[in-house]
Design a protein around this motif. Structure first.
Motif, PDB file in Angstrom:
ATOM      1  N   ARG A 127       0.823  -1.215   0.000  1.00 65.27           N
ATOM      2  CA  ARG A 127       0.000   0.000   0.000  1.00 65.27           C
ATOM      3  C   ARG A 127       0.855   1.263   0.000  1.00 65.27           C
ATOM      4  O   ARG A 127       0.577   2.223  -0.722  1.00 65.27           O
ATOM      5  N   VAL A 128       1.901   1.254   0.825  1.00 67.27           N
ATOM      6  CA  VAL A 128       2.758   2.441   0.914  1.00 67.27           C
ATOM      7  C   VAL A 128       3.524   2.642  -0.391  1.00 67.27           C
ATOM      8  O   VAL A 128       3.647   3.768  -0.884  1.00 67.27           O
ATOM      9  N   VAL A 129       4.018   1.557  -0.969  1.00 61.82           N
ATOM     10  CA  VAL A 129       4.726   1.667  -2.256  1.00 61.82           C
ATOM     11  C   VAL A 129       3.793   2.198  -3.336  1.00 61.82           C
ATOM     12  O   VAL A 129       4.165   3.068  -4.122  1.00 61.82           O
ATOM     13  N   ALA A 130       2.559   1.697  -3.366  1.00 58.46           N
ATOM     14  CA  ALA A 130       1.587   2.179  -4.354  1.00 58.46           C
ATOM     15  C   ALA A 130       1.299   3.666  -4.153  1.00 58.46           C
ATOM     16  O   ALA A 130       1.235   4.433  -5.129  1.00 58.46           O
ATOM     17  N   ALA A 131       1.150   4.075  -2.912  1.00 56.15           N
ATOM     18  CA  ALA A 131       0.894   5.488  -2.623  1.00 56.15           C
ATOM     19  C   ALA A 131       2.095   6.349  -3.016  1.00 56.15           C
ATOM     20  O   ALA A 131       1.936   7.450  -3.566  1.00 56.15           O
ATOM     21  N   LEU A 132       3.298   5.844  -2.757  1.00 58.79           N
ATOM     22  CA  LEU A 132       4.515   6.574  -3.111  1.00 58.79           C
ATOM     23  C   LEU A 132       4.639   6.703  -4.634  1.00 58.79           C
ATOM     24  O   LEU A 132       4.928   7.794  -5.150  1.00 58.79           O
ATOM     25  N   GLU A 133       4.403   5.623  -5.347  1.00 55.97           N
ATOM     26  CA  GLU A 133       4.466   5.673  -6.815  1.00 55.97           C
ATOM     27  C   GLU A 133       3.405   6.617  -7.374  1.00 55.97           C
ATOM     28  O   GLU A 133       3.671   7.373  -8.317  1.00 55.97           O
ATOM     29  N   THR A 134       2.220   6.585  -6.794  1.00 55.99           N
ATOM     30  CA  THR A 134       1.146   7.476  -7.238  1.00 55.99           C
ATOM     31  C   THR A 134       1.524   8.934  -7.013  1.00 55.99           C
ATOM     32  O   THR A 134       1.329   9.784  -7.879  1.00 55.99           O
ATOM     33  N   ARG A 135       2.073   9.212  -5.835  1.00 51.35           N
ATOM     34  CA  ARG A 135       2.471  10.589  -5.506  1.00 51.35           C
ATOM     35  C   ARG A 135       3.562  11.076  -6.459  1.00 51.35           C
ATOM     36  O   ARG A 135       3.513  12.199  -6.960  1.00 51.35           O
ATOM     37  N   LEU A 136       4.549  10.235  -6.718  1.00 48.73           N
ATOM     38  CA  LEU A 136       5.634  10.638  -7.612  1.00 48.73           C
ATOM     39  C   LEU A 136       5.120  10.848  -9.035  1.00 48.73           C
ATOM     40  O   LEU A 136       5.513  11.811  -9.710  1.00 48.73           O
ATOM     41  N   ALA A 137       4.244   9.969  -9.500  1.00 49.08           N
ATOM     42  CA  ALA A 137       3.674  10.120 -10.848  1.00 49.08           C
ATOM     43  C   ALA A 137       2.859  11.400 -10.943  1.00 49.08           C
ATOM     44  O   ALA A 137       2.931  12.119 -11.955  1.00 49.08           O
ATOM     45  N   ARG A 138       2.083  11.679  -9.904  1.00 48.21           N
ATOM     46  CA  ARG A 138       1.278  12.900  -9.898  1.00 48.21           C
ATOM     47  C   ARG A 138       2.180  14.134  -9.921  1.00 48.21           C
ATOM     48  O   ARG A 138       1.923  15.096 -10.650  1.00 48.21           O
ATOM     49  N   ASN A 139       3.242  14.101  -9.111  1.00 45.60           N
ATOM     50  CA  ASN A 139       4.180  15.225  -9.101  1.00 45.60           C
ATOM     51  C   ASN A 139       4.777  15.439 -10.488  1.00 45.60           C
ATOM     52  O   ASN A 139       4.864  16.575 -10.964  1.00 45.60           O
ATOM     53  N   ASP A 140       5.209  14.357 -11.131  1.00 43.81           N
ATOM     54  CA  ASP A 140       5.814  14.467 -12.463  1.00 43.81           C
ATOM     55  C   ASP A 140       4.809  14.962 -13.497  1.00 43.81           C
ATOM     56  O   ASP A 140       5.166  15.709 -14.412  1.00 43.81           O
ATOM     57  N   ARG A 141       3.561  14.527 -13.358  1.00 43.13           N
ATOM     58  CA  ARG A 141       2.521  14.919 -14.312  1.00 43.13           C
ATOM     59  C   ARG A 141       2.112  16.387 -14.114  1.00 43.13           C
ATOM     60  O   ARG A 141       1.986  17.144 -15.078  1.00 43.13           O
ATOM     61  N   GLU A 142       1.910  16.777 -12.876  1.00 45.30           N
ATOM     62  CA  GLU A 142       1.418  18.121 -12.593  1.00 45.30           C
ATOM     63  C   GLU A 142       2.510  19.176 -12.646  1.00 45.30           C
ATOM     64  O   GLU A 142       2.264  20.319 -13.030  1.00 45.30           O
ATOM     65  N   THR A 143       3.705  18.814 -12.201  1.00 49.55           N
ATOM     66  CA  THR A 143       4.814  19.771 -12.164  1.00 49.55           C
ATOM     67  C   THR A 143       6.083  19.079 -12.656  1.00 49.55           C
ATOM     68  O   THR A 143       6.893  18.619 -11.840  1.00 49.55           O
ATOM     69  N   PRO A 144       6.250  18.984 -13.973  1.00 50.96           N
ATOM     70  CA  PRO A 144       7.480  18.351 -14.478  1.00 50.96           C
ATOM     71  C   PRO A 144       8.717  19.070 -13.919  1.00 50.96           C
ATOM     72  O   PRO A 144       8.750  20.302 -13.822  1.00 50.96           O
ATOM     73  N   GLY A 145       9.689  18.300 -13.503  1.00 54.37           N
ATOM     74  CA  GLY A 145      10.899  18.873 -12.925  1.00 54.37           C
ATOM     75  C   GLY A 145      10.688  19.424 -11.532  1.00 54.37           C
ATOM     76  O   GLY A 145      11.409  20.331 -11.090  1.00 54.37           O
TER      77      GLY A 145
END
Length: 140
Positions: free
Chosen positions: A41-59
């Motif tokens: 669950r934590v890994v999934a949440a971490l991957e989701t957060r990182l993907a969202r960060n990359d999608r919403e604010t590249p770099g």
């Protein structure tokens, strides 16, 4: 954003450390299933957060202030150290399990005498060992 990311990294580090501690203790495997679920669950949440960060604010990493970046780097390094220690414990447990299952299979083979003799058209005979039936009770 960085606070949530930091919390997820620290949570994963703690879960991995707890798993390593349990695996190093006799009988500690009883709670491993719970930890594996929590880690997933934590890994999934971490991957989701990182993907969202990359999608919403590249770099987005470049936009972090130096103190936040240092805290995240420290937390990431702690996670990597915990993961390395966990890998060593898991490798040892897997090797022990393989050895144990091999010994059980060898003993079952010895006790059942599950061998067969085969011959060819040319009259050659050879003995073959057949796999001994082994059942593992996973409800222990």
């Amino acid at each position: 954003m960085p606070a949530e990311l930091l919390d997820l990294v620290q949570s994963l580090t703690l879960l991995i450390g707890e798993e390593s501690d349990l695996l190093a203790r006799p009988g500690g495997y009883r709670r491993i299933g719970e930890l594996a679920t929590a880690k997933g669950r934590v890994v999934a949440a971490l991957e989701t957060r990182l993907a969202r960060n990359d999608r919403e604010t590249p770099g987005w990493q470049a936009t972090l202030d130096p103190d936040t970046r240092a805290v995240l780097a420290t937390a990431s390094e702690a996670l990597m150290q915990a993961a390395r220690a966990n890998a060593v414990v898991l490798e040892r447990q897997i090797a022990l399990s393989d050895d144990l299952l091999g010994a059980i299979a060898q003993e079952a083979q010895r006790r059942t005498g599950a061998t067969a003799t085969a011959y060819s058209a040319g009259g050659l005979l050879w003995n073959t060992e057949q796999a001994a039936p082994i059942a593992i009770n996973t409800s222990l």
